[in-house]
Design a protein around this motif. Sequence first.
Motif, PDB file in Angstrom:
ATOM      1  N   PHE A   1       0.991  -1.466  -0.182  1.00 15.75           N
ATOM      2  CA  PHE A   1      -0.074   0.101  -0.113  1.00 15.75           C
ATOM      3  C   PHE A   1       0.906   0.836  -0.331  1.00 15.75           C
ATOM      4  N   TYR A   2       2.499   1.041   0.535  1.00 17.31           N
ATOM      5  CA  TYR A   2       3.165   2.040   0.746  1.00 17.31           C
ATOM      6  C   TYR A   2       3.651   2.418  -0.586  1.00 17.31           C
ATOM      7  N   TRP A   3       4.300   1.691  -1.382  1.00 17.35           N
ATOM      8  CA  TRP A   3       4.353   1.681  -2.558  1.00 17.35           C
ATOM      9  C   TRP A   3       3.211   2.502  -3.816  1.00 17.35           C
ATOM     10  N   LEU A   4       2.060   2.198  -3.150  1.00 15.88           N
ATOM     11  CA  LEU A   4       1.058   3.138  -4.332  1.00 15.88           C
ATOM     12  C   LEU A   4       0.200   4.704  -3.893  1.00 15.88           C
ATOM     13  N   GLY A   5       1.671   4.701  -2.688  1.00 18.66           N
ATOM     14  CA  GLY A   5       1.254   6.187  -1.890  1.00 18.66           C
ATOM     15  C   GLY A   5       0.615   6.304  -0.714  1.00 18.66           C
ATOM     16  N   ALA A   6       0.061   5.075   0.077  1.00 19.87           N
ATOM     17  CA  ALA A   6      -0.482   5.123   1.158  1.00 19.87           C
ATOM     18  C   ALA A   6       1.054   5.451   2.379  1.00 19.87           C
ATOM     19  N   GLY A   7       0.344   6.142   3.301  1.00 18.81           N
ATOM     20  CA  GLY A   7       0.923   6.764   4.284  1.00 18.81           C
ATOM     21  C   GLY A   7      -0.038   7.111   5.470  1.00 18.81           C
ATOM     22  N   VAL A   8      -0.374   8.071   6.248  1.00 23.34           N
ATOM     23  CA  VAL A   8      -0.384   8.201   7.937  1.00 23.34           C
ATOM     24  C   VAL A   8      -2.509   8.237   8.209  1.00 23.34           C
ATOM     25  N   LYS A   9      -2.877   8.127   6.420  1.00 24.85           N
ATOM     26  CA  LYS A   9      -4.314   8.382   6.785  1.00 24.85           C
ATOM     27  C   LYS A   9      -5.066   6.959   5.658  1.00 24.85           C
ATOM     28  N   PHE A  10      -3.749   6.092   5.866  1.00 25.91           N
ATOM     29  CA  PHE A  10      -3.992   5.051   5.740  1.00 25.91           C
ATOM     30  C   PHE A  10      -3.936   3.872   7.201  1.00 25.91           C
ATOM     31  N   LEU A  11      -2.751   4.169   7.825  1.00 30.60           N
ATOM     32  CA  LEU A  11      -2.830   3.685   8.417  1.00 30.60           C
ATOM     33  C   LEU A  11      -3.994   3.786   9.598  1.00 30.60           C
ATOM     34  N   LEU A  12      -4.195   4.992   9.673  1.00 27.28           N
ATOM     35  CA  LEU A  12      -5.125   5.874  10.463  1.00 27.28           C
ATOM     36  C   LEU A  12      -6.253   4.455  10.105  1.00 27.28           C
ATOM     37  N   ALA A  13      -6.847   4.616   9.315  1.00 28.83           N
ATOM     38  CA  ALA A  13      -7.821   4.065   8.375  1.00 28.83           C
ATOM     39  C   ALA A  13      -7.861   2.486   8.496  1.00 28.83           C
ATOM     40  N   ALA A  14      -6.607   2.032   8.711  1.00 28.44           N
ATOM     41  CA  ALA A  14      -6.738   0.337   8.418  1.00 28.44           C
ATOM     42  C   ALA A  14      -6.695   0.051  10.447  1.00 28.44           C
ATOM     43  N   GLN A  15      -6.545   0.691  11.055  1.00 31.42           N
ATOM     44  CA  GLN A  15      -6.445   0.612  12.643  1.00 31.42           C
ATOM     45  C   GLN A  15      -8.085   0.335  12.586  1.00 31.42           C
ATOM     46  N   LEU A  16      -8.937   1.144  12.093  1.00 33.50           N
ATOM     47  CA  LEU A  16     -10.279   1.921  12.371  1.00 33.50           C
ATOM     48  C   LEU A  16     -10.444  -0.125  11.972  1.00 33.50           C
ATOM     49  N   VAL A  17     -10.322  -0.303  10.694  1.00 30.70           N
ATOM     50  CA  VAL A  17     -10.927  -1.486  10.452  1.00 30.70           C
ATOM     51  C   VAL A  17     -10.788  -2.817  11.310  1.00 30.70           C
ATOM     52  N   ALA A  18      -9.907  -2.616  11.842  1.00 32.19           N
ATOM     53  CA  ALA A  18      -9.905  -3.607  13.102  1.00 32.19           C
ATOM     54  C   ALA A  18     -10.349  -3.811  14.155  1.00 32.19           C
ATOM     55  N   GLN A  19     -10.264  -2.188  14.333  1.00 30.96           N
ATOM     56  CA  GLN A  19     -11.550  -2.028  15.415  1.00 30.96           C
ATOM     57  C   GLN A  19     -13.109  -2.605  15.226  1.00 30.96           C
ATOM     58  N   VAL A  20     -13.806  -1.884  13.799  1.00 30.89           N
ATOM     59  CA  VAL A  20     -14.719  -2.074  13.555  1.00 30.89           C
ATOM     60  C   VAL A  20     -15.219  -4.191  13.266  1.00 30.89           C
ATOM     61  N   ALA A  21     -13.941  -4.560  13.078  1.00 32.33           N
ATOM     62  CA  ALA A  21     -13.999  -6.164  12.583  1.00 32.33           C
ATOM     63  C   ALA A  21     -14.263  -6.801  14.227  1.00 32.33           C
ATOM     64  N   GLY A  22     -13.485  -6.472  15.250  1.00 36.26           N
ATOM     65  CA  GLY A  22     -14.110  -7.158  16.375  1.00 36.26           C
ATOM     66  C   GLY A  22     -15.010  -6.651  16.920  1.00 36.26           C
ATOM     67  N   ALA A  23     -16.274  -5.805  16.422  1.00 30.04           N
ATOM     68  CA  ALA A  23     -17.873  -5.620  16.643  1.00 30.04           C
ATOM     69  C   ALA A  23     -18.819  -6.555  15.787  1.00 30.04           C
ATOM     70  N   ILE A  24     -18.278  -6.284  14.567  1.00 29.82           N
ATOM     71  CA  ILE A  24     -18.544  -7.613  14.056  1.00 29.82           C
ATOM     72  C   ILE A  24     -17.850  -9.085  14.847  1.00 29.82           C
ATOM     73  N   GLY A  25     -17.091  -9.254  14.951  1.00 31.81           N
ATOM     74  CA  GLY A  25     -17.514 -10.494  16.042  1.00 31.81           C
ATOM     75  C   GLY A  25     -17.314 -10.413  17.152  1.00 31.81           C
ATOM     76  N   ILE A  26     -18.302  -9.445  17.513  1.00 30.01           N
ATOM     77  CA  ILE A  26     -19.041  -9.393  18.453  1.00 30.01           C
ATOM     78  C   ILE A  26     -20.583 -10.448  18.489  1.00 30.01           C
ATOM     79  N   TYR A  27     -20.837  -9.059  17.497  1.00 31.72           N
ATOM     80  CA  TYR A  27     -21.395  -9.671  16.586  1.00 31.72           C
ATOM     81  C   TYR A  27     -22.046 -11.240  16.101  1.00 31.72           C
ATOM     82  N   LEU A  28     -20.963 -11.239  15.931  1.00 31.28           N
ATOM     83  CA  LEU A  28     -21.618 -12.924  15.388  1.00 31.28           C
ATOM     84  C   LEU A  28     -21.298 -13.601  17.151  1.00 31.28           C
ATOM     85  N   LEU A  29     -20.720 -13.514  17.708  1.00 32.43           N
ATOM     86  CA  LEU A  29     -20.808 -14.546  18.833  1.00 32.43           C
ATOM     87  C   LEU A  29     -21.619 -14.530  19.378  1.00 32.43           C
ATOM     88  N   ALA A  30     -22.367 -12.766  19.910  1.00 25.19           N
ATOM     89  CA  ALA A  30     -23.656 -13.332  20.408  1.00 25.19           C
ATOM     90  C   ALA A  30     -25.175 -13.901  19.226  1.00 25.19           C
TER      91      ALA A  30
END
Length: 170
Positions: A63-92
Amino acid sequence: WWWTFFQLGVLRHRRFWTFGFDLGLYDQAIWLLSRFETPFITLRSLDVWGHHGDVLFLLFVPFYWLGAGVKFLLAAQLVAQVAGAIGIYLLARDLLDGARWLGVALAVALLAHPSSQFLAWEYFHPETFAIGPIILAYWAWRAGHRKFFWVMTLLAISTKEDVALVFIVL
């Protein structure tokens, strides 16, 4: 939730309010990796992997080869956190006999919790990427999705070496 915290993070970074020391360190390390250089942390005077085994950074290099940077890191981290919410939903949903609304409420509770919002606001920390994969791995094991379990397990462990202790307990 994702969009709100992404916009807040980008706004904060654009206005030079970034307090996240780690954001700059890891951005530099991943950028150096993308240039096939030693991922050296200037401020600490050591190799990025001399402190922790954040192998996850290798996934960010293309992704950095394609020009990613700080915004990409922030977006990816938030995706990982939302994935946790999806996991909680599936478990429940699975554990509470299809109580989908209760699953949604628990997922919202995870995202609304101050610690989740602090992680989203504090900026970039590699171990934050483990939240979603750990919860999804647990769900996958319970649901009998063994291949998905192993993918999530390897992804979680790639964030930091001590995340493996979670899976020893599981």
